[in-house]
Design a protein around this motif. Structure first.
Motif, PDB file in Angstrom:
ATOM      1  N   LEU A 104      -5.263  20.672-101.918  1.00 15.68           N
ATOM      2  CA  LEU A 104      -6.449  19.353-102.036  1.00 15.68           C
ATOM      3  C   LEU A 104      -7.532  19.321-101.030  1.00 15.68           C
ATOM      4  CD1 LEU A 104      -6.386  16.433-102.772  1.00 15.68           C
ATOM      5  CD2 LEU A 104      -4.433  16.274-100.634  1.00 15.68           C
ATOM      6  N   GLY A 105      -7.370  20.436-100.061  1.00 15.34           N
ATOM      7  CA  GLY A 105      -8.377  20.349 -99.576  1.00 15.34           C
ATOM      8  C   GLY A 105      -9.371  21.150-100.074  1.00 15.34           C
ATOM      9  N   GLN A 106      -9.590  22.231-101.114  1.00 14.79           N
ATOM     10  CA  GLN A 106     -10.419  22.858-101.695  1.00 14.79           C
ATOM     11  C   GLN A 106     -11.045  22.080-102.313  1.00 14.79           C
ATOM     12  OE1 GLN A 106      -9.927  27.090-102.882  1.00 14.79           O
ATOM     13  NE2 GLN A 106      -8.088  27.650-100.734  1.00 14.79           N
ATOM     14  N   PHE A 107     -10.459  21.695-103.599  1.00 15.45           N
ATOM     15  CA  PHE A 107     -10.954  20.237-104.563  1.00 15.45           C
ATOM     16  C   PHE A 107     -11.652  19.202-103.744  1.00 15.45           C
ATOM     17  CE2 PHE A 107      -7.673  23.514-107.152  1.00 15.45           C
ATOM     18  CZ  PHE A 107      -8.772  23.050-108.111  1.00 15.45           C
ATOM     19  N   LEU A 108     -11.630  18.627-102.550  1.00 11.97           N
ATOM     20  CA  LEU A 108     -11.994  17.460-102.266  1.00 11.97           C
ATOM     21  C   LEU A 108     -13.330  18.390-101.128  1.00 11.97           C
ATOM     22  CD1 LEU A 108     -11.368  14.454-101.345  1.00 11.97           C
ATOM     23  CD2 LEU A 108     -10.637  15.197 -99.052  1.00 11.97           C
ATOM     24  N   ARG A 137     -14.467  20.620-102.918  1.00 11.09           N
ATOM     25  CA  ARG A 137     -16.284  19.965-103.350  1.00 11.09           C
ATOM     26  C   ARG A 137     -16.377  18.517-104.578  1.00 11.09           C
ATOM     27  NH1 ARG A 137     -12.409  24.345-108.025  1.00 11.09           N
ATOM     28  NH2 ARG A 137     -12.470  26.249-106.354  1.00 11.09           N
ATOM     29  N   ALA A 138     -15.237  18.162-104.576  1.00 15.30           N
ATOM     30  CA  ALA A 138     -16.207  16.660-104.996  1.00 15.30           C
ATOM     31  C   ALA A 138     -17.273  15.980-104.173  1.00 15.30           C
ATOM     32  CB  ALA A 138     -14.247  15.928-104.768  1.00 15.30           C
ATOM     33  N   ASN A 139     -16.563  15.808-102.404  1.00 14.51           N
ATOM     34  CA  ASN A 139     -17.368  15.392-102.174  1.00 14.51           C
ATOM     35  C   ASN A 139     -18.939  16.372-101.800  1.00 14.51           C
ATOM     36  OD1 ASN A 139     -15.584  13.873-100.429  1.00 14.51           O
ATOM     37  ND2 ASN A 139     -14.466  16.305 -98.748  1.00 14.51           N
ATOM     38  N   ARG A 140     -18.992  17.191-102.387  1.00 16.31           N
ATOM     39  CA  ARG A 140     -19.678  18.277-102.845  1.00 16.31           C
ATOM     40  C   ARG A 140     -20.926  17.284-104.386  1.00 16.31           C
ATOM     41  NH1 ARG A 140     -17.760  23.245-101.211  1.00 16.31           N
ATOM     42  NH2 ARG A 140     -17.398  23.914-103.490  1.00 16.31           N
ATOM     43  N   GLY A 141     -19.916  16.982-104.876  1.00 17.79           N
ATOM     44  CA  GLY A 141     -20.592  16.034-105.907  1.00 17.79           C
ATOM     45  C   GLY A 141     -19.923  16.598-107.006  1.00 17.79           C
ATOM     46  N   ASP A 142     -18.471  17.434-107.424  1.00 15.21           N
ATOM     47  CA  ASP A 142     -18.217  18.350-107.921  1.00 15.21           C
ATOM     48  C   ASP A 142     -17.617  17.269-109.256  1.00 15.21           C
ATOM     49  OD1 ASP A 142     -19.731  20.063-107.396  1.00 15.21           O
ATOM     50  OD2 ASP A 142     -17.349  21.658-107.478  1.00 15.21           O
ATOM     51  N   GLY A 143     -17.559  16.042-108.774  1.00 15.41           N
ATOM     52  CA  GLY A 143     -16.672  14.947-109.543  1.00 15.41           C
ATOM     53  C   GLY A 143     -15.649  14.591-108.950  1.00 15.41           C
ATOM     54  N   PRO A 144     -14.539  13.536-109.187  1.00 15.55           N
ATOM     55  CA  PRO A 144     -13.665  12.877-108.763  1.00 15.55           C
ATOM     56  C   PRO A 144     -12.649  13.573-108.552  1.00 15.55           C
ATOM     57  CG  PRO A 144     -14.187  12.255-110.494  1.00 15.55           C
ATOM     58  CD  PRO A 144     -14.747  12.259-110.720  1.00 15.55           C
ATOM     59  N   LEU A 145     -11.578  13.395-107.235  1.00 13.13           N
ATOM     60  CA  LEU A 145     -10.428  14.202-107.031  1.00 13.13           C
ATOM     61  C   LEU A 145      -9.663  12.811-107.377  1.00 13.13           C
ATOM     62  CD1 LEU A 145      -8.631  16.547-106.629  1.00 13.13           C
ATOM     63  CD2 LEU A 145      -8.966  15.810-104.138  1.00 13.13           C
ATOM     64  N   SER A 146      -8.746  13.013-108.313  1.00 13.78           N
ATOM     65  CA  SER A 146      -7.739  12.089-107.519  1.00 13.78           C
ATOM     66  C   SER A 146      -5.906  12.935-107.762  1.00 13.78           C
ATOM     67  CB  SER A 146      -6.959  11.459-109.378  1.00 13.78           C
ATOM     68  OG  SER A 146      -8.216  10.569-109.958  1.00 13.78           O
ATOM     69  N   VAL A 147      -5.053  12.195-106.945  1.00 13.31           N
ATOM     70  CA  VAL A 147      -4.142  12.276-106.905  1.00 13.31           C
ATOM     71  C   VAL A 147      -3.302  11.272-107.101  1.00 13.31           C
ATOM     72  CG1 VAL A 147      -2.827  13.375-104.937  1.00 13.31           C
ATOM     73  CG2 VAL A 147      -4.437  13.642-105.062  1.00 13.31           C
ATOM     74  N   GLY A 200     -17.703  12.783 -98.098  1.00 15.89           N
ATOM     75  CA  GLY A 200     -16.852  12.590 -96.605  1.00 15.89           C
ATOM     76  C   GLY A 200     -15.050  12.608 -96.374  1.00 15.89           C
ATOM     77  N   GLU A 201     -14.485  12.039 -97.239  1.00 16.58           N
ATOM     78  CA  GLU A 201     -13.487  11.212 -96.870  1.00 16.58           C
ATOM     79  C   GLU A 201     -12.988  12.954 -96.726  1.00 16.58           C
ATOM     80  OE1 GLU A 201     -11.855   7.836 -99.738  1.00 16.58           O
ATOM     81  OE2 GLU A 201     -12.477   9.091-101.242  1.00 16.58           O
ATOM     82  N   GLU A 218      -8.259  14.927 -96.811  1.00 14.39           N
ATOM     83  CA  GLU A 218      -6.950  14.508 -97.688  1.00 14.39           C
ATOM     84  C   GLU A 218      -6.351  13.800 -97.123  1.00 14.39           C
ATOM     85  OE1 GLU A 218      -8.661  17.500 -96.126  1.00 14.39           O
ATOM     86  OE2 GLU A 218      -7.956  19.275 -96.165  1.00 14.39           O
ATOM     87  N   ASP A 219      -6.072  13.484 -95.631  1.00 16.26           N
ATOM     88  CA  ASP A 219      -5.358  12.169 -94.834  1.00 16.26           C
ATOM     89  C   ASP A 219      -5.582  11.360 -95.591  1.00 16.26           C
ATOM     90  OD1 ASP A 219      -3.860  14.138 -93.595  1.00 16.26           O
ATOM     91  OD2 ASP A 219      -4.438  13.874 -91.574  1.00 16.26           O
ATOM     92  N   ASP A 220      -6.715  10.894 -95.979  1.00 17.66           N
ATOM     93  CA  ASP A 220      -7.747   9.436 -97.219  1.00 17.66           C
ATOM     94  C   ASP A 220      -6.516   9.197 -97.943  1.00 17.66           C
ATOM     95  OD1 ASP A 220      -9.051   8.853 -94.311  1.00 17.66           O
ATOM     96  OD2 ASP A 220     -10.901   9.928 -94.991  1.00 17.66           O
ATOM     97  N   VAL A 221      -7.150  10.057 -99.087  1.00 13.56           N
ATOM     98  CA  VAL A 221      -6.284  10.486 -99.871  1.00 13.56           C
ATOM     99  C   VAL A 221      -5.258  10.447-100.209  1.00 13.56           C
ATOM    100  CG1 VAL A 221      -6.632  11.703-102.054  1.00 13.56           C
ATOM    101  CG2 VAL A 221      -8.918  11.319-100.759  1.00 13.56           C
ATOM    102  N   ILE A 222      -4.174  11.638 -99.335  1.00  8.49           N
ATOM    103  CA  ILE A 222      -3.001  10.748 -99.842  1.00  8.49           C
ATOM    104  C   ILE A 222      -2.474   9.367 -98.558  1.00  8.49           C
ATOM    105  CG2 ILE A 222      -1.024  11.837 -98.427  1.00  8.49           C
ATOM    106  CD1 ILE A 222      -1.759  13.837-100.665  1.00  8.49           C
ATOM    107  N   LYS A 223      -3.138   8.727 -98.141  1.00 11.79           N
ATOM    108  CA  LYS A 223      -2.675   7.703 -97.704  1.00 11.79           C
ATOM    109  C   LYS A 223      -3.483   6.293 -98.754  1.00 11.79           C
ATOM    110  CE  LYS A 223      -3.898   4.562 -93.348  1.00 11.79           C
ATOM    111  NZ  LYS A 223      -4.696   4.151 -92.573  1.00 11.79           N
ATOM    112  N   ARG A 224      -3.500   6.620 -99.463  1.00  8.42           N
ATOM    113  CA  ARG A 224      -4.167   5.278-100.446  1.00  8.42           C
ATOM    114  C   ARG A 224      -3.243   5.820-101.372  1.00  8.42           C
ATOM    115  NH1 ARG A 224      -9.283   6.994 -99.978  1.00  8.42           N
ATOM    116  NH2 ARG A 224      -9.345   7.111-101.881  1.00  8.42           N
ATOM    117  N   ALA A 225      -2.919   6.912-101.955  1.00 10.83           N
ATOM    118  CA  ALA A 225      -2.118   7.645-102.529  1.00 10.83           C
ATOM    119  C   ALA A 225      -0.686   6.301-102.070  1.00 10.83           C
ATOM    120  CB  ALA A 225      -1.737   9.037-103.094  1.00 10.83           C
TER     121      ALA A 225
END
Length: 454
Positions: free
Chosen positions: A307-311, A313-323, A424-425, A427-434
């Motif tokens: 999750l940290g690695q793909f996040l 990449r997403a923050n660098r503009g590689d495309g959205p990450l969903s969970v 800038g999000e 891992e905790d931000d994404v997991i919290k929303r999920a």
């Protein structure tokens, strides 16, 4: 390539001579004057190579070799027996005792250094594998005894353009192994060497360059770990030593003694099986370190790492990450009503249905208990919700088998989806929303998908 060499010989002049030759090539050298001292020093110093003279007081080289090869702390150290010129009986006895090679007196400089360097390469591989295994044992992901390299018939490829010679070698080995000549294999170009345990290469071959073949096998990724036993004439010893420099594992001189050939083949196959078994254990330990043992999905540790690695990449503009987080509905009542054995059955079947219905690039994980997480790189929220809905339908669409297939149980799951909103999000931000979306699905009646996607 340097190494620490232990030289054991009861004659001071011999020890001094070998020490001088090896020290001149920048090897570190320790010495022992009998077999017992060699065993004690080997255990204490853990050298890279041991040179054992055959005839020594207190304990001879054969007994010392057997003791060292039976000791788990020293069995991985290559041993070279030093014998009198033409002493066939001692050579065979040494190989049978577990020696990796032998040298004849007077010791030729080129033969000495070539064999020591060849065995040093093997020792480096073993040291790396043993170090990784020791780390696995400390982590608790490797248990049990060391692999013993159990001997079973080996697949041997004989590369010699002289068919009569190749057939003689094949006949000498066929009682214990599965030899195949290059003619039977249809040539090197069509042979993928799948499952080959040992390559026997004749340096007398005229239709191809044997040294180039040796270099090719030791360069190719798929065959670089394949042991190569080269066959050379006494008049062509220099080419044999050159083959050892290129990566060959051992050398036997013509005329071939079939008993010596059999002993050398056994030694090389045993070493390969030992290394292969070590690598399998390490691969299994790596899998254990990142896998949930009940469900076979990735565990929480691997989930957080990915999750940290793909996040990032997403923050660098590689495309959205969903969970999405999936939580089995009323799972506590399953354990309370049917017992934890049935609960485990439900968890395993749920994991299988989830694995079958996510995409190949998705990463399904078990976060803990009845809660599961799927990481979806480069995935927009609507697509993630569609995948989550497909998982939900396949969970509730057919009852789960319980009690070893004797019963059926209806199971449903609630799922919460979240997608990255901005750079800038964490891992905790994404997991919290999920989690919030999952809570909303539970509060709305369960067995549904809710999303906090962009």
């Amino acid at each position: 390539m340097s190494a620490h060499v232990l030289v054991a010989d009861d004659i001071l002049a011999n020890r001094k001579l070998l020490q001088a030759k090896l020290s001149h090539e920048y090897f570190q050298v320790s010495t022992a004057c009998n077999g017992q001292e060699a065993v004690d020093l080997a255990r204490a110093l853990q050298p890279d190579i041991i040179l054992l003279d055959v005839m020594m007081p207190v304990m001879d080289g054969f007994e010392a070799c057997e003791i060292l090869k039976a000791d788990r702390s020293t069995q991985h150290i290559p041993i070279v027996m030093v014998t009198a010129l033409g002493d066939r009986e001692h050579r065979l006895k040494g190989l049978s005792a577990g020696a990796d090679d032998f040298l004849t007196k007077p010791v030729d400089d080129f033969a000495l250094l070539s064999r020591v360097r060849a065995l040093t390469k093997y020792k480096l591989v073993m040291d790396e594998l043993r170090s990784r295994e020791a780390s696995g044992r400390r982590m608790g992901v490797i248990e049990g005894d060391d692999p013993n390299g159990q001997m079973s018939p080996a697949r041997i490829l004989i590369v010699d353009d002289n068919e009569r010679q190749a057939r003689r070698i094949s006949l000498a080995l066929k009682d214990d192994h599965l030899p195949m000549t290059i003619q039977e294999a249809g040539g090197l170009s069509g042979n993928k060497n799948t499952g080959i345990d040992l390559l026997i290469l004749s340096l007398e071959s005229k239709s191809f360059d044997p040294l180039r073949i040796c270099a090719h096998f030791k360069t190719a990724i798929g065959t670089r770990d394949l042991p190569i036993l080269v066959i050379a004439d006494f008049e062509d010893e220099a080419r044999g030593m050159r083959a050892l420099e290129l990566g060959a594992s051992d050398i036997i001189m013509r005329p071939i003694d079939t008993e010596e050939l059999s002993a050398r083949v056994k030694t090389q196959v045993r070493k390969k099986r030992y290394v292969d078994a070590m690598r399998r254990r390490l691969d299994e330990s790596m899998e254990l370190a990142i896998t949930d043992q009940l469900t076979g999905l990735y565990n929480r540790r691997h989930m957080l790492n990915q999750l940290g690695q793909f996040l990032n990449r997403a923050n660098r503009g590689d495309g959205p990450l969903s969970v999405f987080i999936a939580d089995i509905d009323h799972f506590k009542s399953v354990n309370d009503t049917y017992g934890h054995d049935v609960g485990d059955e439900v968890l395993k079947q749920f994991a299988e249905r989830m694995r079958e219905n996510v995409r190949p690039a998705d990463i399904p994980c078990r976060q803990g208990g009845e809660e599961f997480v799927v990481i979806m790189p480069n995935t927009a929220g609507d697509v993630a919700s569609s995948v989550a809905e497909r998982v939900r339908r396949h969970v509730c669409g057919e009852p789960f088998r319980i009690d070893s297939g004797k019963g059926r149980l209806d199971v449903t799951v609630s799922l919460g989806v979240a997608t990255t909103l901005s750079a800038g999000e964490t891992e905790d931000d994404v997991i919290k929303r999920a989690d919030e979306a999952l809570y909303e699905a539970k509060h709305a009646g369960r067995n549904q998908v809710k999303s906090r996607a962009a």
